[in-house]
Design a protein around this motif. Structure first.
Motif, PDB file in Angstrom:
ATOM      1  N   PRO A 142       0.834  -1.216   0.000  1.00  0.00           N
ATOM      2  CA  PRO A 142       0.000   0.000   0.000  1.00  0.00           C
ATOM      3  C   PRO A 142       0.861   1.256   0.000  1.00  0.00           C
ATOM      4  N   TRP A 143       0.325   2.288  -0.635  1.00  0.00           N
ATOM      5  CA  TRP A 143       1.096   3.532  -0.717  1.00  0.00           C
ATOM      6  C   TRP A 143       1.367   4.131   0.660  1.00  0.00           C
ATOM      7  N   GLN A 144       0.478   3.830   1.651  1.00  0.00           N
ATOM      8  CA  GLN A 144       0.709   4.350   2.997  1.00  0.00           C
ATOM      9  C   GLN A 144       2.034   3.847   3.572  1.00  0.00           C
ATOM     10  N   ALA A 145       2.326   2.567   3.333  1.00  0.00           N
ATOM     11  CA  ALA A 145       3.588   2.013   3.833  1.00  0.00           C
ATOM     12  C   ALA A 145       4.776   2.667   3.144  1.00  0.00           C
ATOM     13  N   ILE A 146       4.623   2.921   1.833  1.00  0.00           N
ATOM     14  CA  ILE A 146       5.733   3.526   1.078  1.00  0.00           C
ATOM     15  C   ILE A 146       5.994   4.956   1.542  1.00  0.00           C
ATOM     16  N   VAL A 147       4.934   5.676   1.921  1.00  0.00           N
ATOM     17  CA  VAL A 147       5.097   7.075   2.359  1.00  0.00           C
ATOM     18  C   VAL A 147       5.580   7.156   3.801  1.00  0.00           C
ATOM     19  N   TRP A 148       4.964   6.334   4.674  1.00  0.00           N
ATOM     20  CA  TRP A 148       5.255   6.473   6.099  1.00  0.00           C
ATOM     21  C   TRP A 148       6.586   5.859   6.530  1.00  0.00           C
ATOM     22  N   MET A 149       7.079   4.901   5.782  1.00  0.00           N
ATOM     23  CA  MET A 149       8.310   4.245   6.194  1.00  0.00           C
ATOM     24  C   MET A 149       9.505   5.204   6.262  1.00  0.00           C
ATOM     25  N   PRO A 150       9.782   6.027   5.225  1.00  0.00           N
ATOM     26  CA  PRO A 150      10.901   6.976   5.345  1.00  0.00           C
ATOM     27  C   PRO A 150      10.704   7.975   6.485  1.00  0.00           C
ATOM     28  N   LEU A 151       9.462   8.468   6.638  1.00  0.00           N
ATOM     29  CA  LEU A 151       9.219   9.423   7.708  1.00  0.00           C
ATOM     30  C   LEU A 151       9.497   8.798   9.077  1.00  0.00           C
TER      31      LEU A 151
END
Length: 403
Positions: A142-151
Motif C-alpha cells: 500500500p502507498w501508505q507504507a511507502i510514504v510512512w516508512m521513510p518518515l
C-alpha cells in the motif's frame, strides 16, 4: 554450555551496554526500545491474521531479539554486521510478511550504534530507505507504507541519534570535571610540598647547627653549650607551632573552593546554582564550618530536593555571619536525615543557630547565623588609638614588674 553462553553475551569494552554500565545505568536501559516491536503483533489487525504470519513471527522474532541484543553487546566495529543481518532478514520476509517493515525500522536504529557522523548516518538511512521502498513498490505494498516508512525511520533515527550525541557530550563533560579535580588535587599537593619545604628547611638546618655547636662546646664551655641547646629547643618549639598552624590550614576547607565544587555538582544535576560575593574577613573556624555545611546542603539538593535552582547568600553583619541556603524543590522536610543531622552538628560546633523553612511544594530555606566573638571584632577593627596600648599589653603578658 553455560560458560559459553556467558562468554557469548559478555559486553565488549566499547559496546553500548558497557558504556551504560560505566555511567551508572542499568545494562537493560536500551531494551526499552523493544516496546516499539509491539507493532509486529498489531500489523495483522490492519490486514488479516494468517497462520503463515504466526509461523513467520514465531521463527523471526527470536532471531530479531538476538540480533538486537548482540548489536548492543559487541564492539562498535562489529555492530553494523548485525544491523545488516536484520535488514537482510526483513527483505527476505517482506514478500509474505508485512510485519517485516518493523524489522527494517530496527535495522536503521541499530546503525546508530556504529561510529559514524550524523551526515554519514543520514546518507546511509536514505540508501536503506531507497532499497526497501523499491522492494515494497515491486511487491505492490500500500502507498501508505511507502510514504510512512521513510518518515518513521528518519524521525526515530534522528531522535535516538540526538540521544547518543548528548550522552557522548555528557561523558566528555564528566571526564573534564574529573580532570579538573585531578589537576586541583595535584596543584594542592605541590603547594603543600612547597610550604613544608619553606617552613621546615631553614628551621631544621638551624636546629642542626645549634646542636652541632652545643656538642663541640660541651667539654670546653658547658654553659655556652646549655644556651645553644636552649635556643635549639626554642626553635624546635616554634617550628612545631608553625607546623600545627600549617596543618590546620591544610585541613580547613576553603569556602570559595567548596562553593565552586557545589556549583559543579549541582550544574551537572541540571540545577542552576548561584551565590553572591563572599565576605573577605570571615574567621577561619566559621569559614571551615560553613564550607562543610555547604557541602552537605549541595549533596542534599542534588539527591533529594528535585529542584531546578538553588542559591546561597553569605552576609557579614556587625557581630555575626548569616548564611541563607534556598532551593525551589519539593520541600516538605519532615524529619532530619543524615545530611541535616550533620549540618546541626556543624552548627552546634560554631555556637550558631539553624532555622529551616520547608513548606511542601515551595522549596526549602536554611538560615544559619553564627556569632563572631567580640575579641575578633576588636582585632579586625581596632582603632588607631588602641594601637598605643600594644607595648603595655605586651609588657603585662611578659610579666614585667613595671606593669
Amino acid at each position: 554450555m553455560s560458560e559459553w553462553l556467558r562468554e557469548w553475551f559478555r559486553p565488549a569494552p566499547d559496546s553500548l551496554v558497557a558504556g551504560s554500565v560505566r555511567k551508572g545505568k542499568s545494562p537493560w536501559v536500551d531494551s526499552v526500545h523493544l516496546l516499539w516491536s509491539a507493532w509486529i503483533f498489531i500489523t495483522p489487525v490492519f490486514d488479516h491474521f494468517t497462520w503463515l504470519w504466526a509461523a513467520l513471527t514465531l521463527l523471526s522474532y527470536p532471531v530479531f531479539l538476538l540480533l538486537y541484543a548482540k548489536s548492543h553487546l559487541v564492539s562498535r566495529r562489529e555492530a553494523p554486521a548485525y544491523a545488516v543481518s536484520l535488514l537482510a532478514m526483513c527483505m527476505l520476509l517482506l514478500p509474505w510478511y508485512p510485519s517485516g517493515l518493523v524489522y527494517f525500522v530496527y535495522s536503521c536504529v541499530m546503525m546508530i550504534s556504529c561510529r559514524m557522523s550524523m551526515r554519514r548516518y543520514l546518507v546511509v538511512l536514505a540508501g536503506l530507505n531507497a532499497v526497501i521502498l523499491l522492494e515494497a513498490w515491486f511487491l505492490h505494498y500500500p502507498w501508505q507504507a511507502i510514504v510512512w516508512m521513510p518518515l518513521t525511520t528518519f524521525i526515530i533515527g534522528m531522535i535516538i541519534s540526538v540521544e547518543r550525541t548528548n550522552e557522548a557530550k555528557d561523558a566528555e563533560l564528566q571526564l573534564s570535571h574529573e580532570e579538573v579535580r585531578r589537576l586541583a588535587g595535584l596543584a594542592e599537593r605541590e603547594r603543600i610540598g612547597r610550604d613544608l619545604h619553606d617552613l621546615l628547611g631553614h628551621t631544621l638546618s638551624l636546629i642542626t647547627l645549634k646542636l652541632e655547636l652545643s656538642r663541640k662546646l660541651f667539654d670546653r664551655d658547658s654553659e655556652a653549650a646549655r644556651r645553644e641547646m636552649e635556643e635549639a629547643e626554642k626553635v624546635a618549639r616554634h617550628a612545631l607551632a608553625e607546623v600545627r598552624s600549617a596543618v590546620s590550614g591544610i585541613r580547613a576547607t576553603d569556602l570559595a573552593a567548596e562553593l565552586a565544587s557545589a556549583r559543579l555538582l549541582l550544574e551537572s544535576s541540571r540545577v542552576h546554582f548561584d551565590y553572591g560575593e563572599l565576605p573577605t574577613d570571615l574567621p577561619a573556624d566559621i569559614e571551615r564550618g560553613f564550607s562543610l555545611i555547604v557541602r552537605e546542603a549541595a549533596t542534599n539538593i542534588a539527591r533529594h530536593a528535585e529542584a531546578s535552582a538553588a542559591k546561597i547568600e553569605i552576609v557579614r553583619e556587625h557581630a555575626s555571619v548569616r548564611m541563607l541556603i534556598s532551593d525551589n524543590g519539593r520541600g516538605g522536610i519532615g524529619s532530619d536525615g543524615n545530611g541535616l543531622c550533620g549540618m546541626r552538628e556543624r552548627v552546634r560546633a560554631l555556637g550558631a543557630t539553624l532555622t529551616i523553612e520547608s513548606p511542601r511544594g515551595h522549596g526549602t530555606k536554611l538560615r544559619i547565623v553564627a556569632p563572631v566573638p567580640i575579641l575578633r571584632l576588636v582585632e579586625t577593627s581596632r582603632a588607631p588609638s588602641d594601637l598605643s596600648l600594644g607595648p603595655t599589653l605586651n609588657a603585662n603578658a611578659s610579666g614585667n614588674p613595671a606593669a
